[in-house]
Write a protein that holds these residues in place. Sequence first.
Motif, PDB file in Angstrom:
ATOM      1  N   ALA A 373       9.056   3.139   1.061  1.00  0.00           N
ATOM      2  CA  ALA A 373       8.174   2.926   2.208  1.00  0.00           C
ATOM      3  C   ALA A 373       8.649   3.758   3.384  1.00  0.00           C
ATOM      4  CB  ALA A 373       8.126   1.449   2.593  1.00  0.00           C
ATOM      5  N   ILE A 374       7.700   4.171   4.215  1.00  0.00           N
ATOM      6  CA  ILE A 374       7.962   4.823   5.497  1.00  0.00           C
ATOM      7  C   ILE A 374       7.235   4.004   6.557  1.00  0.00           C
ATOM      8  CG2 ILE A 374       7.589   6.894   6.893  1.00  0.00           C
ATOM      9  CD1 ILE A 374       7.551   8.501   4.262  1.00  0.00           C
ATOM     10  N   LEU A 375       7.935   3.668   7.619  1.00  0.00           N
ATOM     11  CA  LEU A 375       7.360   2.843   8.667  1.00  0.00           C
ATOM     12  C   LEU A 375       7.585   3.499  10.026  1.00  0.00           C
ATOM     13  CD1 LEU A 375       8.768  -0.637   7.571  1.00  0.00           C
ATOM     14  CD2 LEU A 375       6.498   0.280   7.055  1.00  0.00           C
ATOM     15  N   LEU A 376       6.550   3.513  10.857  1.00  0.00           N
ATOM     16  CA  LEU A 376       6.669   3.964  12.232  1.00  0.00           C
ATOM     17  C   LEU A 376       5.865   2.990  13.092  1.00  0.00           C
ATOM     18  CD1 LEU A 376       6.599   7.556  13.598  1.00  0.00           C
ATOM     19  CD2 LEU A 376       5.163   5.816  14.669  1.00  0.00           C
ATOM     20  N   GLY A 377       6.549   2.378  14.050  1.00  0.00           N
ATOM     21  CA  GLY A 377       5.880   1.417  14.910  1.00  0.00           C
ATOM     22  C   GLY A 377       5.711   0.045  14.302  1.00  0.00           C
ATOM     23  N   HIS A 378       6.523  -0.282  13.291  1.00  0.00           N
ATOM     24  CA  HIS A 378       6.477  -1.598  12.646  1.00  0.00           C
ATOM     25  C   HIS A 378       7.868  -2.234  12.701  1.00  0.00           C
ATOM     26  CE1 HIS A 378       2.413  -1.241  10.858  1.00  0.00           C
ATOM     27  NE2 HIS A 378       2.708   0.035  10.740  1.00  0.00           N
ATOM     28  N   PRO A 379       8.337  -2.638  13.863  1.00  0.00           N
ATOM     29  CA  PRO A 379       9.732  -3.081  13.990  1.00  0.00           C
ATOM     30  C   PRO A 379      10.084  -4.333  13.198  1.00  0.00           C
ATOM     31  CG  PRO A 379       8.483  -3.575  15.989  1.00  0.00           C
ATOM     32  CD  PRO A 379       7.618  -2.700  15.144  1.00  0.00           C
ATOM     33  N   THR A 380       9.116  -5.209  12.949  1.00  0.00           N
ATOM     34  CA  THR A 380       9.438  -6.454  12.244  1.00  0.00           C
ATOM     35  C   THR A 380       9.238  -6.356  10.745  1.00  0.00           C
ATOM     36  OG1 THR A 380       7.193  -7.322  12.546  1.00  0.00           O
ATOM     37  CG2 THR A 380       8.806  -7.796  14.279  1.00  0.00           C
ATOM     38  N   ALA A 381       8.628  -5.273  10.265  1.00  0.00           N
ATOM     39  CA  ALA A 381       8.318  -5.170   8.842  1.00  0.00           C
ATOM     40  C   ALA A 381       9.471  -4.600   8.024  1.00  0.00           C
ATOM     41  CB  ALA A 381       7.077  -4.309   8.642  1.00  0.00           C
ATOM     42  N   HIS A 382      10.425  -3.948   8.682  1.00  0.00           N
ATOM     43  CA  HIS A 382      11.470  -3.261   7.918  1.00  0.00           C
ATOM     44  C   HIS A 382      12.262  -4.209   7.032  1.00  0.00           C
ATOM     45  CE1 HIS A 382      15.725  -1.911   7.499  1.00  0.00           C
ATOM     46  NE2 HIS A 382      15.103  -0.890   6.958  1.00  0.00           N
ATOM     47  N   SER A 383      12.819  -5.277   7.606  1.00  0.00           N
ATOM     48  CA  SER A 383      13.659  -6.174   6.814  1.00  0.00           C
ATOM     49  C   SER A 383      12.860  -6.837   5.702  1.00  0.00           C
ATOM     50  CB  SER A 383      14.302  -7.229   7.719  1.00  0.00           C
ATOM     51  OG  SER A 383      13.312  -7.981   8.389  1.00  0.00           O
ATOM     52  N   ARG A 384      11.598  -7.147   5.982  1.00  0.00           N
ATOM     53  CA  ARG A 384      10.752  -7.796   4.975  1.00  0.00           C
ATOM     54  C   ARG A 384      10.519  -6.868   3.784  1.00  0.00           C
ATOM     55  NH1 ARG A 384       6.274  -8.157   7.878  1.00  0.00           N
ATOM     56  NH2 ARG A 384       7.169  -9.876   9.052  1.00  0.00           N
ATOM     57  N   LEU A 385      10.146  -5.621   4.065  1.00  0.00           N
ATOM     58  CA  LEU A 385       9.854  -4.687   2.985  1.00  0.00           C
ATOM     59  C   LEU A 385      11.123  -4.203   2.293  1.00  0.00           C
ATOM     60  CD1 LEU A 385       6.985  -2.602   4.591  1.00  0.00           C
ATOM     61  CD2 LEU A 385       6.800  -4.262   2.744  1.00  0.00           C
ATOM     62  N   VAL A 389      11.789  -3.923  -2.042  1.00  0.00           N
ATOM     63  CA  VAL A 389      11.840  -2.693  -2.836  1.00  0.00           C
ATOM     64  C   VAL A 389      12.361  -3.027  -4.232  1.00  0.00           C
ATOM     65  CG1 VAL A 389      12.863  -0.412  -3.081  1.00  0.00           C
ATOM     66  CG2 VAL A 389      12.114  -1.199  -0.835  1.00  0.00           C
ATOM     67  N   GLY A 390      11.605  -2.617  -5.243  1.00  0.00           N
ATOM     68  CA  GLY A 390      11.928  -2.964  -6.623  1.00  0.00           C
ATOM     69  C   GLY A 390      11.285  -4.248  -7.093  1.00  0.00           C
ATOM     70  N   GLU A 391      10.539  -4.900  -6.193  1.00  0.00           N
ATOM     71  CA  GLU A 391       9.886  -6.164  -6.520  1.00  0.00           C
ATOM     72  C   GLU A 391       8.368  -6.015  -6.396  1.00  0.00           C
ATOM     73  OE1 GLU A 391      11.624  -8.746  -7.509  1.00  0.00           O
ATOM     74  OE2 GLU A 391      13.595  -7.881  -7.093  1.00  0.00           O
ATOM     75  N   GLU A 392       7.648  -6.929  -7.047  1.00  0.00           N
ATOM     76  CA  GLU A 392       6.203  -6.963  -6.908  1.00  0.00           C
ATOM     77  C   GLU A 392       5.843  -7.543  -5.552  1.00  0.00           C
ATOM     78  OE1 GLU A 392       2.240  -8.582  -9.313  1.00  0.00           O
ATOM     79  OE2 GLU A 392       4.259  -8.826 -10.159  1.00  0.00           O
ATOM     80  N   LEU A 393       4.873  -6.938  -4.883  1.00  0.00           N
ATOM     81  CA  LEU A 393       4.484  -7.419  -3.564  1.00  0.00           C
ATOM     82  C   LEU A 393       3.908  -8.830  -3.665  1.00  0.00           C
ATOM     83  CD1 LEU A 393       2.808  -4.303  -1.895  1.00  0.00           C
ATOM     84  CD2 LEU A 393       5.169  -5.072  -1.757  1.00  0.00           C
ATOM     85  N   PRO A 394       4.394  -9.759  -2.834  1.00  0.00           N
ATOM     86  CA  PRO A 394       3.918 -11.149  -2.916  1.00  0.00           C
ATOM     87  C   PRO A 394       2.609 -11.383  -2.168  1.00  0.00           C
ATOM     88  CG  PRO A 394       5.609 -10.979  -1.248  1.00  0.00           C
ATOM     89  CD  PRO A 394       5.495  -9.614  -1.863  1.00  0.00           C
ATOM     90  N   ALA A 395       2.145 -10.376  -1.435  1.00  0.00           N
ATOM     91  CA  ALA A 395       0.937 -10.523  -0.634  1.00  0.00           C
ATOM     92  C   ALA A 395       0.341  -9.132  -0.439  1.00  0.00           C
ATOM     93  CB  ALA A 395       1.266 -11.172   0.718  1.00  0.00           C
ATOM     94  N   PRO A 396      -0.900  -9.054   0.004  1.00  0.00           N
ATOM     95  CA  PRO A 396      -1.479  -7.736   0.299  1.00  0.00           C
ATOM     96  C   PRO A 396      -0.626  -6.974   1.311  1.00  0.00           C
ATOM     97  CG  PRO A 396      -3.182  -9.408   0.286  1.00  0.00           C
ATOM     98  CD  PRO A 396      -1.880 -10.144   0.186  1.00  0.00           C
ATOM     99  N   ALA A 397      -0.564  -5.677   1.134  1.00  0.00           N
ATOM    100  CA  ALA A 397       0.317  -4.856   1.974  1.00  0.00           C
ATOM    101  C   ALA A 397       0.008  -5.021   3.448  1.00  0.00           C
ATOM    102  CB  ALA A 397       0.188  -3.388   1.573  1.00  0.00           C
ATOM    103  N   GLU A 398      -1.288  -5.165   3.797  1.00  0.00           N
ATOM    104  CA  GLU A 398      -1.651  -5.305   5.202  1.00  0.00           C
ATOM    105  C   GLU A 398      -0.969  -6.505   5.852  1.00  0.00           C
ATOM    106  OE1 GLU A 398      -3.628  -4.992   2.662  1.00  0.00           O
ATOM    107  OE2 GLU A 398      -5.288  -3.603   3.046  1.00  0.00           O
ATOM    108  N   GLN A 399      -0.844  -7.593   5.081  1.00  0.00           N
ATOM    109  CA  GLN A 399      -0.202  -8.788   5.623  1.00  0.00           C
ATOM    110  C   GLN A 399       1.297  -8.586   5.816  1.00  0.00           C
ATOM    111  OE1 GLN A 399      -1.118 -12.319   3.361  1.00  0.00           O
ATOM    112  NE2 GLN A 399      -3.316 -11.792   3.198  1.00  0.00           N
ATOM    113  N   LEU A 400       1.905  -7.808   4.946  1.00  0.00           N
ATOM    114  CA  LEU A 400       3.357  -7.585   5.043  1.00  0.00           C
ATOM    115  C   LEU A 400       3.718  -6.678   6.210  1.00  0.00           C
ATOM    116  CD1 LEU A 400       4.078  -7.049   1.244  1.00  0.00           C
ATOM    117  CD2 LEU A 400       4.540  -9.111   2.591  1.00  0.00           C
ATOM    118  N   LEU A 401       2.758  -5.936   6.723  1.00  0.00           N
ATOM    119  CA  LEU A 401       3.027  -5.019   7.825  1.00  0.00           C
ATOM    120  C   LEU A 401       2.856  -5.663   9.193  1.00  0.00           C
ATOM    121  CD1 LEU A 401       1.262  -1.822   6.460  1.00  0.00           C
ATOM    122  CD2 LEU A 401       3.719  -2.169   6.707  1.00  0.00           C
ATOM    123  N   THR A 402       2.297  -6.835   9.253  1.00  0.00           N
ATOM    124  CA  THR A 402       2.059  -7.482  10.533  1.00  0.00           C
ATOM    125  C   THR A 402       3.325  -8.125  11.076  1.00  0.00           C
ATOM    126  OG1 THR A 402       1.360  -9.507   9.397  1.00  0.00           O
ATOM    127  CG2 THR A 402      -0.350  -7.927  10.016  1.00  0.00           C
TER     128      THR A 402
END
Length: 402
Positions: A373-385, A389-402
Amino acid sequence: MKRLLVVGCGMTAHRLVEELRARDGAARWRILVLGEEPYGAYNRIALTDRLRGVPAEELTLGAPDGGGLEIRTSTRVAGIDRPAHEVVTAEGRRLPYDALVLATGAVPARPPVPGAELRGCHVYRTLDDVHAIREAAQAASGERAVVVGGGLLGLETAEALHRHLGIRPHVVEAAPHLMPAQLDPEAAGLLAISLSRRGIRLHEGTALRSLDPGPAGEVTGVTLADETRITTRLVVFTAGTRPRDDLAAAAGLPRGERGGYLVDDDCRTPDPDIWAIGDCAAIHGRRTGTVAPGYHMAATVAARLAGAPASPPPLSPAEPSTVLKLPGVDVASMGNPHAQTEDAVELTYTRPGPATRYAKLILDPEARTLRAAILLGHPTAHSRLHALVGEELPAPAEQLLT
């Protein structure tokens, strides 16, 4: 009691001692650590904080508690006498070992261009390097400086020089865009806009051609491959390192194709009593340049020295993970966003405007697992994503970026 000798007093050496102490309940090992610098172990990752003005004492890692440990600073090892199981210091002193761990790290690279050794040209690797850069910047306050390298370290250096030391920085990056190892062109372009607004001048896609000398051997400017000339008396090289493996040749230890002591999965050299960890090690010829793999190597060697039957858990597939630490600029990269994965799915999200946001998620097409993943302007999403890494996403990507 057995004798463990560690050559190098950096972060991975410090972690090795901590890990061995935690595992060696019977206190079978007496540990001697030799470091070239006049300081004990410190947080090298936080060197830019020192450039910003944080006291050096706040970077100190401190010696692990307990007896049976000696740390000698300002001590350079000049050779290894393998038959005698001894290292030889630059002063000619011989120190015995039962196990030897090489944690000599890496040295910064100077570009192979004319003038790279001129006075006013600095590398960036140690506390002493940072002290010298701070002193030079304070003497040149309000003037230009050139930072060679538009990667993580170069951008953090430029920001510190500009924000905290009153310097007008120019960043030179030979690759087509900033942070080429971690970002794609779109994310790098958005980052460049943000940095330019802050007063950092960027020269992307052009290499350094020469450093121009003054009459007393000082740098007076740099000339780029596109003929641009920047007048300056302060140049900082932040583009690349090479492994500190100079003990290998005389000791008959093999090196990887790109340098580094050649070791196996357990970080052991062909000599069963000699190990290598961190930046100076090449596992089956592969080198790493981040602290997490170095810590994993330290834990692996500590487990072996303590007689543990199993290795530590494998590294997270999220490594390497990078976070650009600039106030108000949130940039992160995890996994390998440039890895060629057949049929990989790329999800890209962009929200332009004053608070630009950009995200690229790279998924495995079958398991729908997150690869990078590459993130810019998503300060709270880094630790979550990062944890996913290496796992199946538990929710739609849009929700994980909020």
